[in-house]
Scaffold this motif. Sequence first.
Motif, short mmCIF file in Angstrom:
data_model
loop_
_atom_site.label_atom_id
_atom_site.label_comp_id
_atom_site.label_asym_id
_atom_site.label_seq_id
_atom_site.Cartn_x
_atom_site.Cartn_y
_atom_site.Cartn_z
N ILE A 146 0.86 -1.18 0.00
CA ILE A 146 0.00 0.00 0.00
C ILE A 146 0.89 1.23 0.00
CG2 ILE A 146 -0.25 -0.03 2.53
CD1 ILE A 146 -3.03 1.22 2.16
N MET A 147 0.62 2.18 -0.91
CA MET A 147 1.39 3.41 -1.00
C MET A 147 0.45 4.59 -0.76
SD MET A 147 4.18 2.78 -4.05
CE MET A 147 2.97 2.74 -5.39
N VAL A 148 0.84 5.47 0.16
CA VAL A 148 -0.04 6.56 0.59
C VAL A 148 0.59 7.90 0.25
CG1 VAL A 148 -1.33 7.56 2.51
CG2 VAL A 148 -0.90 5.09 2.46
N ILE A 205 -8.76 3.09 8.79
CA ILE A 205 -9.56 2.83 7.60
C ILE A 205 -8.76 2.06 6.55
CG2 ILE A 205 -10.47 4.04 5.55
CD1 ILE A 205 -11.96 5.89 7.38
N PHE A 206 -7.49 2.41 6.39
CA PHE A 206 -6.66 1.73 5.39
C PHE A 206 -6.37 0.28 5.81
CE2 PHE A 206 -4.76 5.81 3.35
CZ PHE A 206 -5.99 6.08 2.80
N LYS A 208 -8.56 -1.55 7.38
CA LYS A 208 -9.82 -2.22 7.02
C LYS A 208 -9.89 -2.44 5.51
CE LYS A 208 -12.64 -0.62 10.91
NZ LYS A 208 -13.89 0.07 11.32
N LEU A 209 -9.39 -1.46 4.75
CA LEU A 209 -9.37 -1.61 3.29
C LEU A 209 -8.53 -2.80 2.88
CD1 LEU A 209 -9.83 -0.65 0.36
CD2 LEU A 209 -7.85 0.86 0.67
N MET A 210 -7.33 -2.92 3.42
CA MET A 210 -6.43 -4.01 3.04
C MET A 210 -7.01 -5.37 3.45
SD MET A 210 -4.06 -2.59 1.32
CE MET A 210 -2.60 -3.65 1.21
N LYS A 211 -7.66 -5.42 4.59
CA LYS A 211 -8.29 -6.67 5.03
C LYS A 211 -9.45 -7.03 4.12
CE LYS A 211 -6.91 -6.16 9.85
NZ LYS A 211 -7.34 -5.80 11.23
N ARG A 212 -10.19 -6.01 3.70
CA ARG A 212 -11.31 -6.24 2.79
C ARG A 212 -10.82 -6.78 1.45
NH1 ARG A 212 -15.97 -1.79 2.75
NH2 ARG A 212 -15.89 -2.48 4.93
N GLY A 222 5.26 5.42 2.31
CA GLY A 222 4.67 6.75 2.37
C GLY A 222 5.69 7.86 2.50
N GLY A 223 5.29 9.05 2.04
CA GLY A 223 6.03 10.29 2.23
C GLY A 223 5.01 11.37 2.54
N ASP A 224 5.45 12.52 3.04
CA ASP A 224 4.54 13.58 3.43
C ASP A 224 3.50 13.00 4.40
OD1 ASP A 224 3.92 16.61 2.40
OD2 ASP A 224 2.04 15.58 2.82
N TRP A 225 2.18 13.28 4.21
CA TRP A 225 1.19 12.69 5.11
C TRP A 225 1.22 11.16 5.05
CZ3 TRP A 225 -0.02 15.24 8.98
CH2 TRP A 225 -0.47 16.57 8.96
N GLY A 226 1.62 10.62 3.91
CA GLY A 226 1.72 9.17 3.81
C GLY A 226 2.70 8.60 4.81
N TRP A 227 3.70 9.40 5.21
CA TRP A 227 4.66 8.97 6.23
C TRP A 227 3.97 8.68 7.54
CZ3 TRP A 227 5.08 13.44 9.58
CH2 TRP A 227 5.65 13.16 10.82
N ILE A 228 3.16 9.62 8.03
CA ILE A 228 2.55 9.43 9.34
C ILE A 228 1.40 8.44 9.28
CG2 ILE A 228 0.98 11.41 9.18
CD1 ILE A 228 2.90 10.13 12.31
N VAL A 229 0.68 8.40 8.15
CA VAL A 229 -0.42 7.44 8.03
C VAL A 229 0.12 6.01 8.07
CG1 VAL A 229 -2.22 6.53 6.52
CG2 VAL A 229 -1.99 9.00 6.82
N THR A 230 1.15 5.73 7.28
CA THR A 230 1.72 4.37 7.27
C THR A 230 2.45 4.06 8.58
OG1 THR A 230 3.68 5.22 6.09
CG2 THR A 230 1.92 4.24 4.76
#
Length: 459
Positions: A146-148, A205-206, A208-212, A222-230
Amino acid sequence: MLLEVLLAAVLGALLFFVVNKWREPEVLKTEDKWWGVGDRPDGQEDTTIRPFRLSTSDAELEDLHQRMDQTRPVPSLHNSQFNYGFNSEHLQKVISYWRNDFDWRKQVEKINQYPHFKTNIDGLDVHYVHVKPQVVPEGTKLIPLIMVHGWPGSFYEFYGLIPLLTEPSQAGHFVFEVVCPSIPGYGFSEAPHHKGFDSVCTARIFHKLMKRLGFSHFYAQGGDWGWIVTTNMAQLEPRTVTGLHLNFAPPSKPGLLLTLSMLLGKCFPKLFSFTPLDLDHLYPAAEKLLVEPLLETGYMHIQATKPDTVGRALNDSPVGLAAYILEKFSTWTSKDFRNLQDGGLTRKFSLDDLLTNVMIYWTAGCITSSMRFYKENFSRGLNSPHARIPVVVPTGFACFPNELMHTPELWVRQKYRRLVSFTPMPRGGHFAAMEEPQLMAKDINKFVKIVESQIKARC
């Protein structure tokens, strides 16, 4: 006497680091929340996965062109380049290209070249791109990734990187199955309807998405916000995230070791494993760590406090939206681009790709909701639980030299306790996946190869 005090302080910091490194790690905890309209409805959640295709219309384009035709240009100051923001004279050239030569219908077809989907999670329709390899040679392991994205980017940042990851290079190794979701409130993901939707909520949420999608284990990038989300994804479920690859990792909060390394690092670089690159990017500290961020973080103060005010203006004006977004693709790619009349925009990106990213924000009408993400994440500041919780999953870090903030390996290790790969990159800035997809793909592959070898050795 001074030397003894310094040594005692350093030893104390190292002891603090060792104690924290080996104590039982905390796991980030959160609870289910409903982010849709109104209250959570009774009954079973709709888990349907629906195909999605982007489209456009004559009416959409006519409205866009009418608004562009009514723009009121402002003359730039003499010899100001991009030091006052997006140069107004060059902006007129960009708008002229956008109005007369840019083919949005063609770019819609390019966006639709990969499969897009939507599914409802916690009341929000979450959009994502899901690309599977067309061929998986015998003996090749299929690895979910997953890439955010971040702000002011989108899932489109990864379009140059996706084919490099989903096409196997050698049999007997591995190839990626890539999922690129839009953060809720960005792109074609529905915006939250309640206050408080931050990076941890996104991470939940992500997951849950990957499990779905059927993934019990996966890698995250991830980078930028993707850094903290991942990062939050790794903190929430460290047994689910096999490995975490980042290209942005500012310190979560100042600590004793970070402070000591800044105070003493220039005089004792080997003590803190500082490289010549670290010294060049950190000192003189006042300029590199205080003055430079002030020049580039004005937007952040606005978005972290009153995003809806400026958001309304940008949502009404395509020219204003383009100036606001594209200025970041100039100065965040290289601070030296501030001194160029054209902001260096097309030195690393094509104007078509840049305007496609702008059009995603324009057609989705998501600029305000995307900026609200800053207010939600900064409202708790350093008191956020995830700021003090270390990451224990294997981590790789790609250190791009023109990133907004330079993070030495020592600082990365303070948060990411199992750092297995730290790569000083030869070039590149904040939008690394879009700017240098070849370098990014190479480092992701290198990191995953290390982690997979470690997993194999344990089996």
